[in-house]
Design a protein around this motif. Sequence first.
Motif, PDB file in Angstrom:
ATOM      1  N   ARG A   1       0.814  -1.220   0.000  1.00  5.73           N
ATOM      2  CA  ARG A   1       0.000   0.000   0.000  1.00  5.73           C
ATOM      3  C   ARG A   1       0.845   1.265   0.000  1.00  5.73           C
ATOM      4  NH1 ARG A   1      -2.506   1.863   4.992  1.00  5.73           N
ATOM      5  NH2 ARG A   1      -0.804   2.015   6.461  1.00  5.73           N
ATOM      6  N   ASN A   2       2.144   1.128   0.256  1.00  2.00           N
ATOM      7  CA  ASN A   2       3.057   2.272   0.265  1.00  2.00           C
ATOM      8  C   ASN A   2       3.930   2.348  -0.986  1.00  2.00           C
ATOM      9  OD1 ASN A   2       3.095   1.526   3.556  1.00  2.00           O
ATOM     10  ND2 ASN A   2       2.720   3.644   2.974  1.00  2.00           N
ATOM     11  N   ARG A   3       3.533   1.630  -2.044  1.00  2.47           N
ATOM     12  CA  ARG A   3       4.344   1.633  -3.261  1.00  2.47           C
ATOM     13  C   ARG A   3       3.520   2.064  -4.463  1.00  2.47           C
ATOM     14  NH1 ARG A   3       6.260  -3.993  -1.825  1.00  2.47           N
ATOM     15  NH2 ARG A   3       4.819  -4.563  -3.462  1.00  2.47           N
ATOM     16  N   LEU A   4       4.148   2.796  -5.350  1.00  2.00           N
ATOM     17  CA  LEU A   4       3.558   3.087  -6.648  1.00  2.00           C
ATOM     18  C   LEU A   4       3.770   1.858  -7.513  1.00  2.00           C
ATOM     19  CD1 LEU A   4       4.935   6.688  -7.228  1.00  2.00           C
ATOM     20  CD2 LEU A   4       2.621   6.061  -6.603  1.00  2.00           C
ATOM     21  N   THR A   5       2.744   1.450  -8.253  1.00  2.00           N
ATOM     22  CA  THR A   5       2.876   0.203  -8.996  1.00  2.00           C
ATOM     23  C   THR A   5       2.657   0.348 -10.491  1.00  2.00           C
ATOM     24  OG1 THR A   5       0.554  -0.294  -8.531  1.00  2.00           O
ATOM     25  CG2 THR A   5       2.198  -1.230  -7.031  1.00  2.00           C
ATOM     26  N   ARG A   6       2.037   1.415 -10.938  1.00  2.00           N
ATOM     27  CA  ARG A   6       1.723   1.562 -12.357  1.00  2.00           C
ATOM     28  C   ARG A   6       2.605   2.630 -12.996  1.00  2.00           C
ATOM     29  NH1 ARG A   6      -3.745   0.989 -10.221  1.00  2.00           N
ATOM     30  NH2 ARG A   6      -4.414  -1.102 -10.788  1.00  2.00           N
ATOM     31  N   GLY A   7       2.913   2.419 -14.253  1.00  2.00           N
ATOM     32  CA  GLY A   7       3.719   3.378 -14.995  1.00  2.00           C
ATOM     33  C   GLY A   7       3.070   4.748 -15.070  1.00  2.00           C
ATOM     34  N   ALA A   8       1.753   4.780 -15.182  1.00  2.00           N
ATOM     35  CA  ALA A   8       1.040   6.056 -15.253  1.00  2.00           C
ATOM     36  C   ALA A   8       1.190   6.842 -13.950  1.00  2.00           C
ATOM     37  CB  ALA A   8      -0.436   5.820 -15.559  1.00  2.00           C
ATOM     38  N   GLU A   9       1.251   6.134 -12.829  1.00  2.00           N
ATOM     39  CA  GLU A   9       1.441   6.799 -11.534  1.00  2.00           C
ATOM     40  C   GLU A   9       2.830   7.433 -11.461  1.00  2.00           C
ATOM     41  OE1 GLU A   9      -1.386   3.883  -8.836  1.00  2.00           O
ATOM     42  OE2 GLU A   9       0.750   3.437  -9.017  1.00  2.00           O
ATOM     43  N   TYR A  10       3.838   6.705 -11.906  1.00  2.00           N
ATOM     44  CA  TYR A  10       5.198   7.236 -11.935  1.00  2.00           C
ATOM     45  C   TYR A  10       5.246   8.481 -12.820  1.00  2.00           C
ATOM     46  CZ  TYR A  10       7.619   3.294  -9.728  1.00  2.00           C
ATOM     47  OH  TYR A  10       8.086   2.371  -8.836  1.00  2.00           O
TER      48      TYR A  10
ATOM     49  N   ALA B   1       2.891  10.531 -13.709  1.00  2.00           N
ATOM     50  CA  ALA B   1       2.167  11.666 -13.132  1.00  2.00           C
ATOM     51  C   ALA B   1       2.998  12.364 -12.061  1.00  2.00           C
ATOM     52  CB  ALA B   1       0.837  11.195 -12.548  1.00  2.00           C
ATOM     53  N   VAL B   2       3.671  11.598 -11.222  1.00  2.00           N
ATOM     54  CA  VAL B   2       4.484  12.196 -10.152  1.00  2.00           C
ATOM     55  C   VAL B   2       5.674  12.944 -10.745  1.00  2.00           C
ATOM     56  CG1 VAL B   2       5.913  11.720  -8.129  1.00  2.00           C
ATOM     57  CG2 VAL B   2       3.772  10.495  -8.449  1.00  2.00           C
ATOM     58  N   VAL B   3       6.337  12.353 -11.721  1.00  2.00           N
ATOM     59  CA  VAL B   3       7.514  12.987 -12.315  1.00  2.00           C
ATOM     60  C   VAL B   3       7.112  14.257 -13.065  1.00  2.00           C
ATOM     61  CG1 VAL B   3       9.346  12.703 -14.032  1.00  2.00           C
ATOM     62  CG2 VAL B   3       8.877  10.877 -12.399  1.00  2.00           C
ATOM     63  N   ARG B   4       5.983  14.243 -13.736  1.00  2.00           N
ATOM     64  CA  ARG B   4       5.563  15.415 -14.512  1.00  2.00           C
ATOM     65  C   ARG B   4       4.981  16.524 -13.648  1.00  2.00           C
ATOM     66  NH1 ARG B   4       2.969  13.025 -20.066  1.00  2.00           N
ATOM     67  NH2 ARG B   4       4.952  12.343 -20.920  1.00  2.00           N
ATOM     68  N   ARG B   5       4.180  16.163 -12.660  1.00  2.00           N
ATOM     69  CA  ARG B   5       3.483  17.173 -11.861  1.00  2.00           C
ATOM     70  C   ARG B   5       4.143  17.473 -10.518  1.00  2.00           C
ATOM     71  NH1 ARG B   5      -1.586  13.863 -12.456  1.00  2.00           N
ATOM     72  NH2 ARG B   5      -1.892  13.920 -14.689  1.00  2.00           N
TER      73      ARG B   5
ATOM     74  N   ALA C   1      -0.423  15.571  -1.585  1.00  2.00           N
ATOM     75  CA  ALA C   1      -1.566  14.699  -1.335  1.00  2.00           C
ATOM     76  C   ALA C   1      -2.757  15.053  -2.225  1.00  2.00           C
ATOM     77  CB  ALA C   1      -1.971  14.778   0.129  1.00  2.00           C
ATOM     78  N   VAL C   2      -3.211  14.065  -2.948  1.00  2.00           N
ATOM     79  CA  VAL C   2      -4.397  14.212  -3.774  1.00  2.00           C
ATOM     80  C   VAL C   2      -5.526  13.365  -3.185  1.00  2.00           C
ATOM     81  CG1 VAL C   2      -5.314  13.911  -6.104  1.00  2.00           C
ATOM     82  CG2 VAL C   2      -2.927  14.564  -5.781  1.00  2.00           C
ATOM     83  N   THR C   3      -5.175  12.276  -2.563  1.00  2.00           N
ATOM     84  CA  THR C   3      -6.159  11.371  -1.969  1.00  2.00           C
ATOM     85  C   THR C   3      -5.875  11.197  -0.482  1.00  2.00           C
ATOM     86  OG1 THR C   3      -4.802   9.433  -2.436  1.00  2.00           O
ATOM     87  CG2 THR C   3      -6.375  10.093  -4.137  1.00  2.00           C
TER      88      THR C   3
ATOM     89  N   ALA D   1       7.472  10.595   8.761  1.00  2.00           N
ATOM     90  CA  ALA D   1       7.651  12.032   8.552  1.00  2.00           C
ATOM     91  C   ALA D   1       6.970  12.542   7.287  1.00  2.00           C
ATOM     92  CB  ALA D   1       9.136  12.358   8.488  1.00  2.00           C
ATOM     93  N   VAL D   2       6.494  11.634   6.437  1.00  2.00           N
ATOM     94  CA  VAL D   2       5.879  12.025   5.171  1.00  2.00           C
ATOM     95  C   VAL D   2       4.365  12.129   5.364  1.00  2.00           C
ATOM     96  CG1 VAL D   2       5.521  11.333   2.771  1.00  2.00           C
ATOM     97  CG2 VAL D   2       7.703  10.901   3.881  1.00  2.00           C
ATOM     98  N   PRO D   3       3.757  13.235   4.925  1.00  2.00           N
ATOM     99  CA  PRO D   3       2.304  13.390   5.075  1.00  2.00           C
ATOM    100  C   PRO D   3       1.535  12.310   4.312  1.00  2.00           C
ATOM    101  CG  PRO D   3       3.324  15.469   4.460  1.00  2.00           C
ATOM    102  CD  PRO D   3       4.384  14.422   4.350  1.00  2.00           C
ATOM    103  N   PRO D   4       0.430  11.844   4.861  1.00  2.00           N
ATOM    104  CA  PRO D   4      -0.379  10.841   4.167  1.00  2.00           C
ATOM    105  C   PRO D   4      -0.866  11.357   2.818  1.00  2.00           C
ATOM    106  CG  PRO D   4      -1.145  11.166   6.412  1.00  2.00           C
ATOM    107  CD  PRO D   4      -0.117  12.206   6.147  1.00  2.00           C
ATOM    108  N   GLY D   5      -0.901  10.472   1.845  1.00  2.00           N
ATOM    109  CA  GLY D   5      -1.411  10.819   0.529  1.00  2.00           C
ATOM    110  C   GLY D   5      -0.378  11.325  -0.448  1.00  2.00           C
ATOM    111  N   ASP D   6       0.815  11.660   0.003  1.00  2.00           N
ATOM    112  CA  ASP D   6       1.851  12.131  -0.909  1.00  2.00           C
ATOM    113  C   ASP D   6       2.372  10.979  -1.754  1.00  2.00           C
ATOM    114  OD1 ASP D   6       1.621  14.624   0.171  1.00  2.00           O
ATOM    115  OD2 ASP D   6       3.677  14.749   0.915  1.00  2.00           O
ATOM    116  N   ASP D   7       2.646  11.269  -3.026  1.00  2.00           N
ATOM    117  CA  ASP D   7       3.297  10.310  -3.914  1.00  2.00           C
ATOM    118  C   ASP D   7       4.708  10.801  -4.169  1.00  2.00           C
ATOM    119  OD1 ASP D   7       1.034   8.760  -4.082  1.00  2.00           O
ATOM    120  OD2 ASP D   7       0.374   9.580  -5.989  1.00  2.00           O
ATOM    121  N   ILE D   8       5.683   9.909  -3.998  1.00  2.00           N
ATOM    122  CA  ILE D   8       7.090  10.280  -4.086  1.00  2.00           C
ATOM    123  C   ILE D   8       7.806   9.296  -5.012  1.00  2.00           C
ATOM    124  CG2 ILE D   8       9.235  10.528  -2.773  1.00  2.00           C
ATOM    125  CD1 ILE D   8       7.215  11.031  -0.333  1.00  2.00           C
ATOM    126  N   VAL D   9       8.575   9.837  -5.950  1.00  2.00           N
ATOM    127  CA  VAL D   9       9.414   9.020  -6.822  1.00  2.00           C
ATOM    128  C   VAL D   9      10.851   9.454  -6.610  1.00  2.00           C
ATOM    129  CG1 VAL D   9      10.041   8.476  -9.201  1.00  2.00           C
ATOM    130  CG2 VAL D   9       7.641   8.590  -8.552  1.00  2.00           C
TER     131      VAL D   9
END
Length: 111
Positions: A5-14, A16-20, A36-38, A75-83
């Motif tokens: 639940r703490n990992r990005l698994t799809r290429g589209a998710e990666y 989105a994080v790198v671009r935005r 955090a978006v969710t 230390a990381v806020p919930p909902g953040d996506d990090i690559v």
Amino acid sequence: MLGRRNRLTRGAEYKAVVRRGRRCAGAHTVTYVNRAVTDGPARFGFIVSRRVGGAVVRNTVRRRLKALCYESLAAVPPGDDIVIRALPSAASASFADLRSDVEKCLARRTR
């Protein structure tokens, strides 16, 4: 280790994080943080290309980064996506050097 639940698994998710996401460059890594978006847990993804080294070296770097992110999870806020993208110098970096890179960028970008 980081749970599923703490990992990005799809290429589209990666992508989105790198671009935005906001970017922070260290000596051995480049970190992208998408605020955090969710309302889910913080999620991490790792990019370790062939430029870093052979398969054994890449997997070692990836395992080190995963362990560092597990330590920093509170230390990381919930909902953040990090690559975290490893640079070629990460192959010869010590664990302490990688830790300082990751902690510096996470502290700066997750405020």
